[in-house]
Design an enzyme around this catalytic site. Structure first.
Site, PDB file in Angstrom:
ATOM      1  N   ASP A  13       0.824  -1.211   0.000  1.00 36.39           N
ATOM      2  CA  ASP A  13       0.000   0.000   0.000  1.00 36.39           C
ATOM      3  C   ASP A  13       0.859   1.264   0.000  1.00 36.39           C
ATOM      4  O   ASP A  13       1.965   1.271   0.527  1.00 36.39           O
ATOM      5  CB  ASP A  13      -0.923  -0.013   1.238  1.00 36.39           C
ATOM      6  CG  ASP A  13      -2.058   0.990   1.118  1.00 36.39           C
ATOM      7  OD1 ASP A  13      -2.361   1.434  -0.006  1.00 36.39           O
ATOM      8  OD2 ASP A  13      -2.644   1.332   2.160  1.00 36.39           O
ATOM      9  N   TRP A  18       2.808   7.982  -2.449  1.00 32.43           N
ATOM     10  CA  TRP A  18       4.212   8.132  -2.879  1.00 32.43           C
ATOM     11  C   TRP A  18       4.278   9.074  -4.080  1.00 32.43           C
ATOM     12  O   TRP A  18       5.124   9.971  -4.132  1.00 32.43           O
ATOM     13  CB  TRP A  18       4.763   6.751  -3.263  1.00 32.43           C
ATOM     14  CG  TRP A  18       6.192   6.733  -3.702  1.00 32.43           C
ATOM     15  CD1 TRP A  18       7.292   6.512  -2.906  1.00 32.43           C
ATOM     16  CD2 TRP A  18       6.702   6.929  -5.036  1.00 32.43           C
ATOM     17  NE1 TRP A  18       8.442   6.564  -3.661  1.00 32.43           N
ATOM     18  CE2 TRP A  18       8.107   6.819  -4.974  1.00 32.43           C
ATOM     19  CE3 TRP A  18       6.105   7.192  -6.278  1.00 32.43           C
ATOM     20  CZ2 TRP A  18       8.927   6.949  -6.090  1.00 32.43           C
ATOM     21  CZ3 TRP A  18       6.917   7.332  -7.399  1.00 32.43           C
ATOM     22  CH2 TRP A  18       8.317   7.206  -7.307  1.00 32.43           C
ATOM     23  N   ARG A  26      -0.872   9.209 -10.119  1.00 28.80           N
ATOM     24  CA  ARG A  26      -0.936   7.969  -9.319  1.00 28.80           C
ATOM     25  C   ARG A  26      -0.266   6.797 -10.022  1.00 28.80           C
ATOM     26  O   ARG A  26       0.359   5.942  -9.383  1.00 28.80           O
ATOM     27  CB  ARG A  26      -2.395   7.622  -8.995  1.00 28.80           C
ATOM     28  CG  ARG A  26      -3.082   8.588  -8.025  1.00 28.80           C
ATOM     29  CD  ARG A  26      -4.496   8.129  -7.725  1.00 28.80           C
ATOM     30  NE  ARG A  26      -4.517   6.836  -7.061  1.00 28.80           N
ATOM     31  CZ  ARG A  26      -4.326   6.659  -5.741  1.00 28.80           C
ATOM     32  NH1 ARG A  26      -4.134   7.689  -4.955  1.00 28.80           N
ATOM     33  NH2 ARG A  26      -4.355   5.448  -5.227  1.00 28.80           N
ATOM     34  N   HIS A  30       2.225   3.536  -9.073  1.00 27.23           N
ATOM     35  CA  HIS A  30       2.043   2.096  -9.320  1.00 27.23           C
ATOM     36  C   HIS A  30       3.233   1.526 -10.084  1.00 27.23           C
ATOM     37  O   HIS A  30       3.665   0.402  -9.832  1.00 27.23           O
ATOM     38  CB  HIS A  30       0.742   1.853 -10.094  1.00 27.23           C
ATOM     39  CG  HIS A  30      -0.488   2.194  -9.296  1.00 27.23           C
ATOM     40  ND1 HIS A  30      -0.704   1.695  -8.030  1.00 27.23           N
ATOM     41  CD2 HIS A  30      -1.545   3.002  -9.570  1.00 27.23           C
ATOM     42  CE1 HIS A  30      -1.851   2.181  -7.560  1.00 27.23           C
ATOM     43  NE2 HIS A  30      -2.380   2.975  -8.478  1.00 27.23           N
ATOM     44  N   SER A  58      -7.550  -5.562  -5.109  1.00 28.43           N
ATOM     45  CA  SER A  58      -8.615  -6.138  -4.294  1.00 28.43           C
ATOM     46  C   SER A  58      -9.954  -6.092  -5.035  1.00 28.43           C
ATOM     47  O   SER A  58     -10.109  -5.344  -6.014  1.00 28.43           O
ATOM     48  CB  SER A  58      -8.739  -5.365  -2.972  1.00 28.43           C
ATOM     49  OG  SER A  58      -9.381  -4.116  -3.180  1.00 28.43           O
ATOM     50  N   ASN A  61     -11.018  -2.612  -5.220  1.00 29.66           N
ATOM     51  CA  ASN A  61     -10.256  -1.619  -5.992  1.00 29.66           C
ATOM     52  C   ASN A  61     -10.917  -1.240  -7.323  1.00 29.66           C
ATOM     53  O   ASN A  61     -10.516  -0.262  -7.959  1.00 29.66           O
ATOM     54  CB  ASN A  61      -8.814  -2.096  -6.238  1.00 29.66           C
ATOM     55  CG  ASN A  61      -7.931  -2.033  -5.010  1.00 29.66           C
ATOM     56  OD1 ASN A  61      -7.056  -2.867  -4.803  1.00 29.66           O
ATOM     57  ND2 ASN A  61      -8.156  -1.038  -4.154  1.00 29.66           N
ATOM     58  N   ARG A  64     -12.123   2.393  -8.054  1.00 26.60           N
ATOM     59  CA  ARG A  64     -11.265   3.491  -8.506  1.00 26.60           C
ATOM     60  C   ARG A  64     -11.606   3.861  -9.949  1.00 26.60           C
ATOM     61  O   ARG A  64     -12.250   3.106 -10.658  1.00 26.60           O
ATOM     62  CB  ARG A  64      -9.802   3.065  -8.408  1.00 26.60           C
ATOM     63  CG  ARG A  64      -9.437   2.735  -6.981  1.00 26.60           C
ATOM     64  CD  ARG A  64      -8.006   2.341  -6.852  1.00 26.60           C
ATOM     65  NE  ARG A  64      -7.702   2.080  -5.447  1.00 26.60           N
ATOM     66  CZ  ARG A  64      -6.503   2.161  -4.925  1.00 26.60           C
ATOM     67  NH1 ARG A  64      -5.482   2.478  -5.671  1.00 26.60           N
ATOM     68  NH2 ARG A  64      -6.323   1.909  -3.641  1.00 26.60           N
ATOM     69  N   ARG A 181       2.107  -4.813   6.241  1.00 25.18           N
ATOM     70  CA  ARG A 181       1.405  -3.781   5.474  1.00 25.18           C
ATOM     71  C   ARG A 181       2.253  -2.515   5.476  1.00 25.18           C
ATOM     72  O   ARG A 181       2.696  -2.067   6.535  1.00 25.18           O
ATOM     73  CB  ARG A 181       0.021  -3.470   6.043  1.00 25.18           C
ATOM     74  CG  ARG A 181      -0.670  -2.382   5.196  1.00 25.18           C
ATOM     75  CD  ARG A 181      -2.137  -2.240   5.461  1.00 25.18           C
ATOM     76  NE  ARG A 181      -2.737  -1.292   4.509  1.00 25.18           N
ATOM     77  CZ  ARG A 181      -3.990  -1.344   4.092  1.00 25.18           C
ATOM     78  NH1 ARG A 181      -4.777  -2.306   4.520  1.00 25.18           N
ATOM     79  NH2 ARG A 181      -4.463  -0.458   3.247  1.00 25.18           N
ATOM     80  N   LEU A 188      -6.358  -4.721   7.561  1.00 26.91           N
ATOM     81  CA  LEU A 188      -6.101  -5.813   6.612  1.00 26.91           C
ATOM     82  C   LEU A 188      -6.782  -5.577   5.262  1.00 26.91           C
ATOM     83  O   LEU A 188      -6.384  -6.174   4.265  1.00 26.91           O
ATOM     84  CB  LEU A 188      -6.564  -7.146   7.209  1.00 26.91           C
ATOM     85  CG  LEU A 188      -5.665  -7.664   8.342  1.00 26.91           C
ATOM     86  CD1 LEU A 188      -6.297  -8.871   9.012  1.00 26.91           C
ATOM     87  CD2 LEU A 188      -4.275  -8.012   7.812  1.00 26.91           C
TER      88      LEU A 188
HETATM   89  C1  IPE Z   1      -5.388  -2.709  -0.104  1.00 25.40           C
HETATM   90  O1  IPE Z   1      -5.074  -1.362  -0.255  1.00 25.40           O
HETATM   91  C2  IPE Z   1      -5.385  -3.398  -1.431  1.00 25.40           C
HETATM   92  C3  IPE Z   1      -4.098  -3.550  -2.087  1.00 25.40           C
HETATM   93  C4  IPE Z   1      -2.942  -3.162  -1.600  1.00 25.40           C
HETATM   94  C5  IPE Z   1      -4.126  -4.182  -3.367  1.00 25.40           C
HETATM   95  P1  IPE Z   1      -6.207  -0.253  -0.397  1.00 25.40           P
HETATM   96  O2  IPE Z   1      -5.496   1.034  -0.546  1.00 25.40           O
HETATM   97  O3  IPE Z   1      -7.165  -0.645  -1.450  1.00 25.40           O
HETATM   98  O4  IPE Z   1      -6.937  -0.354   1.009  1.00 25.40           O
HETATM   99  P2  IPE Z   1      -7.773   0.731   1.821  1.00 25.40           P
HETATM  100  O5  IPE Z   1      -8.775   1.292   0.873  1.00 25.40           O
HETATM  101  O6  IPE Z   1      -6.804   1.762   2.280  1.00 25.40           O
HETATM  102  O7  IPE Z   1      -8.362  -0.020   2.965  1.00 25.40           O
HETATM  103  C1  IPE Z   2      -1.653   0.266  -3.344  1.00 24.15           C
HETATM  104  O1  IPE Z   2      -1.427   1.639  -3.380  1.00 24.15           O
HETATM  105  C2  IPE Z   2      -1.885  -0.323  -4.705  1.00 24.15           C
HETATM  106  C3  IPE Z   2      -3.275  -0.738  -4.972  1.00 24.15           C
HETATM  107  C4  IPE Z   2      -4.243  -0.694  -4.111  1.00 24.15           C
HETATM  108  C5  IPE Z   2      -3.561  -1.240  -6.296  1.00 24.15           C
HETATM  109  P1  IPE Z   2      -2.620   2.676  -3.361  1.00 24.15           P
HETATM  110  O2  IPE Z   2      -2.987   2.985  -4.766  1.00 24.15           O
HETATM  111  O3  IPE Z   2      -3.718   2.200  -2.505  1.00 24.15           O
HETATM  112  O4  IPE Z   2      -1.899   3.934  -2.712  1.00 24.15           O
HETATM  113  P2  IPE Z   2      -2.516   4.939  -1.666  1.00 24.15           P
HETATM  114  O5  IPE Z   2      -3.059   4.150  -0.523  1.00 24.15           O
HETATM  115  O6  IPE Z   2      -3.592   5.696  -2.379  1.00 24.15           O
HETATM  116  O7  IPE Z   2      -1.378   5.803  -1.272  1.00 24.15           O
HETATM  117 MG    MG Z   3      -4.104   2.424  -0.517  1.00 23.89          MG
END
Ligand code: IPE
Ligand code: IPE
Ligand code: MG
Length: 233
Positions: A13, A18, A26, A30, A58, A61, A64, A181, A188
């Site tokens: 995460d 970052w 974004r 990634h 997930s 996800n 998004r 994490r 989680l």
């Molecule tokens: C968890 O991160 C899923 C992955 C890292 C793939 P998220 O960024 O989706 O989780 P939440 O929304 O902060 O709980």
């Molecule tokens: C984790 O990073 C990657 C995925 C969930 C695919 P995030 O995209 O959730 O990054 P933050 O939490 O917005 O910083």
């Molecule tokens: Mg995240």
């Protein structure tokens, strides 16, 4: 290092934050995350981890934007296509956890190629949780059990913890001793809820793209300092 966990799970995460910190889109986060993953897979394998499970996408996800979702899959394909030869040379076996068959066709083709190429490998198993949600996974197992019960392949006494475990995506894989994490979030987010019943949780404040192999070793050292009691004394 001694007492290396057999199975390490990672919630990767912090890619978005970052990137934001650097004024970048974004997807740049990634992309940097994929680079970090590459190094973590290598180090985990060298350390003797038997199973590395990473949470890549997930079931939640999908909420998004379309652009971010398709961008994540594109980067994932790029990562797999670029890394497959090296993964194979390192005897790593790729495995996917989740409803990955619902993913876009090009992603599916890449994933299936990586599964087929590495199917016979005997080194570290690299489990990529993709379109993965632990609750959906448990529901799927319950449905499988109900079907077998109705069909007579299973009776009531056969429904036990092991029966559930075997029907999860992780069937046959030992429970993770350690779940990491990154990014400072302490939850989680629907990752390995059943399997993680007694996992040691290590939270790192580092955003995933900055999570280096040394950070992985630090997390493992933190795990090694924990007293695991499993309800005993
Ligand atoms: C968890 O991160 C899923 C992955 C890292 C793939 P998220 O960024 O989706 O989780 P939440 O929304 O902060 O709980
Ligand atoms: C984790 O990073 C990657 C995925 C969930 C695919 P995030 O995209 O959730 O990054 P933050 O939490 O917005 O910083
Ligand atoms: Mg995240």
């Amino acid at each position: 290092m001694e007492r290396i966990p057999r199975h390490v799970g990672i919630v990767m995460d912090g890619n978005g934050r970052w990137a934001a910190k650097r004024g970048l889109p974004r997807l740049a986060g990634h992309n940097a995350g994929m680079k970090a993953l590459k190094e973590i897979v290598k180090r985990a394998s060298v350390l003797g981890v038997e199973h590395l499970t990473v949470y890549a996408f997930s079931t939640e996800n999908w909420k998004r934007g379309k652009e971010e979702v398709s961008g994540i899959f594109k980067l994932l394909i790029l990562y797999i296509d670029r890394e497959l030869d090296e993964l194979h040379r390192n005897n790593v076996k790729v495995n996917i956890l989740g409803e990955y068959r619902e993913l876009p066709d090009n992603a599916l083709a890449s994933l299936e190629k990586s599964l087929a190429t590495t199917a016979g490998n005997t080194g570290m198993q690299f489990n990529i949780a993709l379109n993965y949600g632990s609750r959906a996974e448990i529901v799927r197992a319950v449905r499988a059990i109900a079907g077998e019960l109705a069909g007579g392949a299973l009776d009531m006494d056969g429904i036990c913890e092991q029966a559930v475990s075997e029907r999860l995506y992780t069937g046959g894989i030992p429970d993770p001793e350690l779940i990491i994490r990154t990014s400072g979030e302490k939850r989680l987010s629907n990752f390995l809820l059943w399997q993680g019943a007694y996992s040691e949780l290590v939270f790192s404040d580092v955003y995933w793209p900055d999570f280096t192999p040394d950070e992985l070793e630090k997390s493992i050292e933190e795990y090694q300092g924990r007293a695991r009691r499993f309800g005993g004394r």
